[in-house]
Design an enzyme around this catalytic site. Structure first.
Site, PDB file in Angstrom:
ATOM      1  N   THR A 118      40.050  46.284  37.790  1.00  0.00           N
ATOM      2  CA  THR A 118      40.585  44.947  37.248  1.00  0.00           C
ATOM      3  C   THR A 118      39.407  44.433  35.870  1.00  0.00           C
ATOM      4  O   THR A 118      38.526  43.973  36.271  1.00  0.00           O
ATOM      5  CB  THR A 118      40.853  44.486  38.303  1.00  0.00           C
ATOM      6  OG1 THR A 118      42.099  44.541  39.680  1.00  0.00           O
ATOM      7  CG2 THR A 118      41.881  42.610  37.723  1.00  0.00           C
ATOM      8  N   LYS A 193      48.735  43.175  35.963  1.00  0.00           N
ATOM      9  CA  LYS A 193      48.538  42.915  37.138  1.00  0.00           C
ATOM     10  C   LYS A 193      47.792  41.155  36.690  1.00  0.00           C
ATOM     11  O   LYS A 193      47.874  40.762  37.964  1.00  0.00           O
ATOM     12  CB  LYS A 193      46.327  43.614  36.614  1.00  0.00           C
ATOM     13  CG  LYS A 193      45.869  43.190  37.394  1.00  0.00           C
ATOM     14  CD  LYS A 193      46.027  43.722  39.448  1.00  0.00           C
ATOM     15  CE  LYS A 193      45.118  43.231  40.471  1.00  0.00           C
ATOM     16  NZ  LYS A 193      44.467  43.345  41.841  1.00  0.00           N
ATOM     17  N   LYS A 261      36.839  36.049  39.039  1.00  0.00           N
ATOM     18  CA  LYS A 261      37.083  37.185  37.819  1.00  0.00           C
ATOM     19  C   LYS A 261      38.625  37.231  37.607  1.00  0.00           C
ATOM     20  O   LYS A 261      38.429  37.218  35.909  1.00  0.00           O
ATOM     21  CB  LYS A 261      36.537  38.136  38.498  1.00  0.00           C
ATOM     22  CG  LYS A 261      36.068  39.616  37.815  1.00  0.00           C
ATOM     23  CD  LYS A 261      36.700  40.630  37.267  1.00  0.00           C
ATOM     24  CE  LYS A 261      36.892  41.379  38.702  1.00  0.00           C
ATOM     25  NZ  LYS A 261      37.269  42.870  38.423  1.00  0.00           N
TER      26      LYS A 261
HETATM   27  P1  NAP Z   1      32.732  46.930  45.439  1.00  0.00           P
HETATM   28  O1  NAP Z   1      33.133  47.458  46.423  1.00  0.00           O
HETATM   29  O2  NAP Z   1      32.449  45.800  45.224  1.00  0.00           O
HETATM   30  O3  NAP Z   1      32.858  48.400  44.305  1.00  0.00           O
HETATM   31  C1  NAP Z   1      32.141  48.373  42.731  1.00  0.00           C
HETATM   32  C2  NAP Z   1      32.087  50.234  43.002  1.00  0.00           C
HETATM   33  O4  NAP Z   1      30.897  49.717  41.395  1.00  0.00           O
HETATM   34  C3  NAP Z   1      30.305  50.424  43.405  1.00  0.00           C
HETATM   35  O5  NAP Z   1      30.986  51.665  43.178  1.00  0.00           O
HETATM   36  C4  NAP Z   1      30.038  50.169  42.608  1.00  0.00           C
HETATM   37  O6  NAP Z   1      28.582  50.631  43.213  1.00  0.00           O
HETATM   38  C5  NAP Z   1      30.020  50.698  41.161  1.00  0.00           C
HETATM   39  N1  NAP Z   1      29.533  49.524  39.594  1.00  0.00           N
HETATM   40  C6  NAP Z   1      29.823  48.191  39.648  1.00  0.00           C
HETATM   41  N2  NAP Z   1      29.281  48.181  39.010  1.00  0.00           N
HETATM   42  C7  NAP Z   1      28.182  49.425  38.439  1.00  0.00           C
HETATM   43  C8  NAP Z   1      27.617  49.495  37.341  1.00  0.00           C
HETATM   44  N3  NAP Z   1      27.081  48.950  36.261  1.00  0.00           N
HETATM   45  N4  NAP Z   1      27.300  50.776  36.877  1.00  0.00           N
HETATM   46  C9  NAP Z   1      27.765  51.677  37.839  1.00  0.00           C
HETATM   47  N5  NAP Z   1      28.760  51.243  38.965  1.00  0.00           N
HETATM   48  C10 NAP Z   1      29.138  49.849  39.355  1.00  0.00           C
HETATM   49  O7  NAP Z   1      33.851  46.344  44.840  1.00  0.00           O
HETATM   50  P2  NAP Z   1      36.182  47.308  44.889  1.00  0.00           P
HETATM   51  O8  NAP Z   1      36.452  45.988  46.103  1.00  0.00           O
HETATM   52  O9  NAP Z   1      36.339  48.331  45.068  1.00  0.00           O
HETATM   53  O10 NAP Z   1      36.447  46.912  43.791  1.00  0.00           O
HETATM   54  C11 NAP Z   1      36.520  47.716  42.651  1.00  0.00           C
HETATM   55  C12 NAP Z   1      37.877  46.809  40.998  1.00  0.00           C
HETATM   56  O11 NAP Z   1      39.272  46.982  42.043  1.00  0.00           O
HETATM   57  C13 NAP Z   1      37.086  45.588  41.020  1.00  0.00           C
HETATM   58  O12 NAP Z   1      37.596  45.872  39.152  1.00  0.00           O
HETATM   59  C14 NAP Z   1      38.664  44.758  41.579  1.00  0.00           C
HETATM   60  O13 NAP Z   1      38.793  43.648  41.251  1.00  0.00           O
HETATM   61  C15 NAP Z   1      39.443  45.467  41.822  1.00  0.00           C
HETATM   62  N6  NAP Z   1      40.195  45.306  43.281  1.00  0.00           N
HETATM   63  C16 NAP Z   1      39.467  45.086  44.215  1.00  0.00           C
HETATM   64  C17 NAP Z   1      40.370  44.719  45.475  1.00  0.00           C
HETATM   65  C18 NAP Z   1      40.126  44.537  47.546  1.00  0.00           C
HETATM   66  O14 NAP Z   1      40.878  43.910  47.096  1.00  0.00           O
HETATM   67  N7  NAP Z   1      39.214  45.215  46.776  1.00  0.00           N
HETATM   68  C19 NAP Z   1      42.301  44.440  45.044  1.00  0.00           C
HETATM   69  C20 NAP Z   1      42.786  45.249  43.737  1.00  0.00           C
HETATM   70  C21 NAP Z   1      42.002  45.285  42.914  1.00  0.00           C
HETATM   71  P3  NAP Z   1      27.441  50.438  43.626  1.00  0.00           P
HETATM   72  O15 NAP Z   1      28.079  51.012  44.964  1.00  0.00           O
HETATM   73  O16 NAP Z   1      25.893  50.905  43.318  1.00  0.00           O
HETATM   74  O17 NAP Z   1      26.947  49.033  43.838  1.00  0.00           O
END
Ligand code: NAP
Length: 308
Positions: A118, A193, A261
């Site tokens: 997102t 979104k 965010k």
């Molecule tokens: P998350 O669990 O925090 O995972 C983030 C991922 O991105 C991790 O694999 C992290 O690696 C990687 N990452 C972050 N910064 C990075 C960088 N600078 N370089 C390389 N890798 C990086 O987040 P998530 O819940 O999966 O969400 C991911 C996206 O989907 C976000 O934009 C969120 O808003 C969106 N989203 C989430 C949900 C939900 O329910 N969680 C629902 C809809 C949309 P590391 O493992 O090394 O930290």
């Protein structure tokens, strides 16, 4: 997320030609999404900044197909027809796509990068232009459905980009999607979104006020929710979060930090396009209050905590 037990649930996959694909970002969302790609028979190369998650993912899914992990996004993307990505925000996305070790540097001409982060509509447009200049394709494709949607392979995906890029990605992405829909040119997925998050912000505040009011009035709110959930007040939030809000439980996925965010992206975009979002702006500040109460990782229904 546990890395030793499967966190994806059974799904029947539509027939789709097996592809070489890559997945960058094995977080709460990316880990199970990449798992569905492997289970559907695609050859998946994963990259995660913290290598332990890539290793755990391979231990769980590499047996399902000839999948493996790579040390940089560039190496992961090297032979992929479709490169999926799901990282945190605009800056993270730029880091994993651009630069010497970014995915774009490794992709073959004609390959498509499908971004499920997102992020802003402007970064989607910038990356689309950068991809075109390199002979690549880009689709912005944020998701709705949360962690459960990713685990069940039932995400709703809102896409922006050109038809050819979308057509390449769609059959593969159905491994983790309920719906995967092209809504316009680059940036349209991110804008859709934002519409989704505007709907949710106002609705959760309304539901919070309703439940807090009913409890203050001495009603049995579980019973009331059962009744009004069969009428015009019904919503996904009421059905899925209403009783957990009554029970004061806030450990159900999408975190307040992520919502702030997303609302930041919405309010920035509204400044550009002139849309008036008084309720959304107010609810954003209410979520700031929840963060100050220590609720950064509580789920978004924790808005009700401010009212108690
Ligand atoms: P998350 O669990 O925090 O995972 C983030 C991922 O991105 C991790 O694999 C992290 O690696 C990687 N990452 C972050 N910064 C990075 C960088 N600078 N370089 C390389 N890798 C990086 O987040 P998530 O819940 O999966 O969400 C991911 C996206 O989907 C976000 O934009 C969120 O808003 C969106 N989203 C989430 C949900 C939900 O329910 N969680 C629902 C809809 C949309 P590391 O493992 O090394 O930290």
């Amino acid at each position: 997320m546990t890395s030793t037990t499967s966190n994806i649930n059974a799904k029947t996959y539509e027939a789709s030609a097996a592809r070489q694909v890559a997945f960058v970002g094995l977080g709460v969302m990316g880990y199970p999404m990449a798992g569905h790609l492997a289970r559907a028979g695609h050859q998946v190369t994963v990259y995660n900044r913290t290598a332990a998650k890539s290793i755990a993912w391979c231990a769980e899914f590499a047996g399902a197909s000839a999948s493996k992990h790579a040390l940089t996004p560039r190496l992961a993307a090297h032979q992929a027809d479709v490169v999926f990505c799901c990282v945190g925000n605009d800056d993270d996305l730029a880091q994993v796509t651009l630069g010497a070790d970014g995915a774009f540097a490794g992709m073959q001409p004609g390959a498509v990068l499908v971004d499920h982060t997102t992020a802003s509509a402007s970064v989607a447009r910038e990356l689309s232009t950068a991809a075109k200049n390199l002979g690549l394709r880009f689709v912005d494709a944020p998701v709705s459905g949360g962690q459960a949607g990713a685990q069940n392979g039932l995400l709703t995906v809102m896409c922006g980009g050109d038809q050819a890029a979308f057509d390449l990605a769609q059959p593969v992405a159905m491994a983790f999607s309920r719906a995967f829909t092209l809504l316009g040119e680059s940036g349209a997925g991110q804008l859709a979104k934002m519409v989704n998050q505007i709907c949710i912000a106002g609705l959760v505040q309304g539901l919070s006020e309703a439940i807090a009011f009913g409890q203050q009035a001495g009603l049995d709110m579980n019973q009331v929710l059962d009744v009004i959930g069969k009428g015009a007040a019904q919503s996904w939030q009421l059905d899925n979060r209403g009783k957990t809000m009554v029970a004061n439980k806030f450990d159900f996925g999408f975190a307040v930090d992520w919502m702030r965010k997303d609302l930041g992206l919405v309010l920035d975009e509204a400044k550009r396009n002139g849309a008036r979002l008084p309720v959304t702006a107010l609810v954003d500040q209410f979520y700031a209050d929840v963060q100050h109460m220590g609720g950064q990782r509580w789920d978004t229904s924790s808005l009700i905590k401010r009212l108690r």
